[in-house]
Design an enzyme around this catalytic site. Structure first.
Site, PDB file in Angstrom:
ATOM      1  N   SER A 141      -1.189   6.533  -1.630  1.00  0.00           N
ATOM      2  CA  SER A 141       0.274   6.563  -1.588  1.00  0.00           C
ATOM      3  C   SER A 141       0.846   7.965  -1.802  1.00  0.00           C
ATOM      4  O   SER A 141       1.767   8.147  -2.602  1.00  0.00           O
ATOM      5  CB  SER A 141       0.871   5.601  -2.620  1.00  0.00           C
ATOM      6  OG  SER A 141       2.222   5.345  -2.322  1.00  0.00           O
ATOM      7  N   PRO A 142       0.359   8.985  -1.072  1.00  0.00           N
ATOM      8  CA  PRO A 142       0.934  10.321  -1.218  1.00  0.00           C
ATOM      9  C   PRO A 142       2.387  10.387  -0.753  1.00  0.00           C
ATOM     10  O   PRO A 142       3.117  11.308  -1.141  1.00  0.00           O
ATOM     11  CB  PRO A 142       0.030  11.190  -0.325  1.00  0.00           C
ATOM     12  CG  PRO A 142      -0.535  10.239   0.680  1.00  0.00           C
ATOM     13  CD  PRO A 142      -0.738   8.953  -0.074  1.00  0.00           C
TER      14      PRO A 142
ATOM     15  N   GLN B 286      -0.786  -7.025   8.182  1.00  0.00           N
ATOM     16  CA  GLN B 286       0.494  -6.554   8.695  1.00  0.00           C
ATOM     17  C   GLN B 286       0.497  -6.367  10.205  1.00  0.00           C
ATOM     18  O   GLN B 286       1.502  -6.616  10.868  1.00  0.00           O
ATOM     19  CB  GLN B 286       0.869  -5.225   8.008  1.00  0.00           C
ATOM     20  CG  GLN B 286       2.267  -4.738   8.364  1.00  0.00           C
ATOM     21  CD  GLN B 286       2.580  -3.403   7.738  1.00  0.00           C
ATOM     22  OE1 GLN B 286       1.744  -2.810   7.080  1.00  0.00           O
ATOM     23  NE2 GLN B 286       3.792  -2.924   7.929  1.00  0.00           N
TER      24      GLN B 286
ATOM     25  N   ALA C 105       4.519   7.948  -1.482  1.00  0.00           N
ATOM     26  CA  ALA C 105       5.233   7.008  -2.358  1.00  0.00           C
ATOM     27  C   ALA C 105       5.691   5.786  -1.583  1.00  0.00           C
ATOM     28  O   ALA C 105       6.874   5.431  -1.565  1.00  0.00           O
ATOM     29  CB  ALA C 105       6.413   7.679  -3.057  1.00  0.00           C
TER      30      ALA C 105
ATOM     31  N   GLN D 279       1.967   7.703  14.042  1.00  0.00           N
ATOM     32  CA  GLN D 279       2.138   8.063  12.634  1.00  0.00           C
ATOM     33  C   GLN D 279       1.002   8.965  12.163  1.00  0.00           C
ATOM     34  O   GLN D 279       1.221   9.920  11.424  1.00  0.00           O
ATOM     35  CB  GLN D 279       2.198   6.799  11.783  1.00  0.00           C
ATOM     36  CG  GLN D 279       3.438   5.948  12.013  1.00  0.00           C
ATOM     37  CD  GLN D 279       3.359   4.618  11.284  1.00  0.00           C
ATOM     38  OE1 GLN D 279       2.306   3.993  11.218  1.00  0.00           O
ATOM     39  NE2 GLN D 279       4.478   4.177  10.738  1.00  0.00           N
TER      40      GLN D 279
ATOM     41  N   TYR E  11      -8.694  -6.441   0.260  1.00  0.00           N
ATOM     42  CA  TYR E  11      -7.617  -6.201   1.211  1.00  0.00           C
ATOM     43  C   TYR E  11      -7.575  -7.298   2.274  1.00  0.00           C
ATOM     44  O   TYR E  11      -8.571  -7.584   2.934  1.00  0.00           O
ATOM     45  CB  TYR E  11      -7.782  -4.846   1.897  1.00  0.00           C
ATOM     46  CG  TYR E  11      -7.641  -3.644   0.990  1.00  0.00           C
ATOM     47  CD1 TYR E  11      -7.100  -3.740  -0.296  1.00  0.00           C
ATOM     48  CD2 TYR E  11      -8.049  -2.385   1.407  1.00  0.00           C
ATOM     49  CE1 TYR E  11      -6.977  -2.640  -1.131  1.00  0.00           C
ATOM     50  CE2 TYR E  11      -7.925  -1.267   0.591  1.00  0.00           C
ATOM     51  CZ  TYR E  11      -7.400  -1.406  -0.676  1.00  0.00           C
ATOM     52  OH  TYR E  11      -7.281  -0.302  -1.483  1.00  0.00           O
TER      53      TYR E  11
END
Length: 332
Positions: A205-206, A27, A208, A290, A54
């Site tokens: 994925s806390p 990405q 979501a 982030q 990955y």
């Protein structure tokens, strides 16, 4: 940064760990990925999670280069094996052949002599569990890994593997499941089993897949460049949460986060860390800022009234079915 023991092991890991599932090698560009790793280190994150699959093994390579020059003993590096890493019939699964070849490939790409945790990325129904656990034991006894763990295994599978690990004199210390305010499938079976056995959760994925940040609004298209619009960023996985009834209820969390003095992302991460069986929450990033936001969730205590209000807002849309924790019946 706060630190917790991984299960009942003696190893401490950072409450917030850095994962590079859909960022490094696919990405974002490597320079940007390296900047995120450096930011994670500066913010006190010492635990880094990756996997051989990955970005088609490129994620491990990028992480290895980004961590080069760091004091190895000050880091906890985790990786995994199971999903295909090549076109050969044995380039997948948890056979002894694939596990032994996979650990050597991961160590080479990560530029390290050992990993702190080596994980079975899914349960392999095509390989006897005894074969898998014996291979893991040989890896630990040879010094190529300190501990072993599993990812997305059912409670019964974890219990059987833990018993074999004890016989083989190795420590199965972790489970890596999806877990968030919206996805609570581990709570009824996996968590009680792991609490009994001394296994900690390293949850992925806390937020979501970003839905719990509140940036996706009901009745409106997803923001340009967001995960929901990019197949390389896991658009298929986030799709389950992109229904208007889900997004509407998530918006009800905004005033709760504001009252707590938290951003939506911080609230989501802090929420999973309230579970005492959770050792760490994995976050990813495409920009260093982030991470600066995310790490402020470490050490945050949410009061009972806030937890109750979150449950009341989300209850009708929460997924709790333990059967949702599952591995493919056949190797991919």
């Amino acid at each position: 940064m706060e630190f917790r023991h991984l299960g009942r092991s003696g190893m401490l890991i950072s409450e917030i760990s850095y994962g590079n599932w859909i960022t490094h090698g696919s990405q974002v560009e490597e320079e940007q990925a390296t900047a995120c790793v450096r930011a994670a280190l500066d913010l006190g994150i010492t635990t880094f999670d990756t996997a051989d699959v990955y970005a088609g093994t490129r994620a491990e390579e990028v992480l290895g280069r980004a961590l080069a020059g760091q004091r190895r003993e000050s880091l906890e590096i985790f990786t995994k094996a199971y999903w295909p890493t090549g076109n050969g019939r044995n380039d997948r699964g948890l056979s002894r052949k694939h596990i032994m070849e996979s650990i050597n490939g991961s160590l080479r790409r990560l530029q390290t002599d050992y990993v702190d945790l080596y994980q079975a990325h899914r349960y392999d129904y095509a390989t006897p569990l005894e074969e898998t656990m014996e291979a893991f034991a040989d890896i630990v006894h040879s010094g190529k890994a300190h501990y072993i763990g599993v990812s997305e295994w059912k409670a019964s599978q974890i219990r059987e593997a833990h018993a074999l690990a004890r016989e083989l004199k190795i420590q199965l210390v972790s489970s890596q499941p999806q877990y968030s305010m919206l996805w609570r499938v581990i709570e009824s079976e996996v968590v009680p089993t792991c609490e009994e056995l001394g296994i900690g959760q390293i949850v992925w994925s806390p937020m979501a897949q970003g839905v719990l940040t509140g940036k996706y609004l009901p009745g409106q298209p997803a923001p340009a460049g967001s995960r929901a619009t990019d197949e390389k960023s896991g658009a298929a996985m986030i799709a389950r949460f992109m229904e208007d009834d889900v997004l509407t209820r998530v918006q009800q969390l905004k005033p709760l986060a504001e009252q707590a003095g938290l951003t939506m992302a911080q609230l989501a991460i802090a929420w999973v860390l309230q579970n005492p069986n959770v050792s760490s929450a994995i976050v990813g990033a495409t920009r260093p800022e982030q991470l600066e936001d995310n790490v402020k969730a470490a050490g945050v205590k949410l009061d009972a009234d806030l937890l109750k209000a979150i449950d009341e807002a989300l209850d009708p849309i929460v997924e709790r079915d333990p059967a949702k924790t599952e591995s493919p019946l056949q190797r991919p």
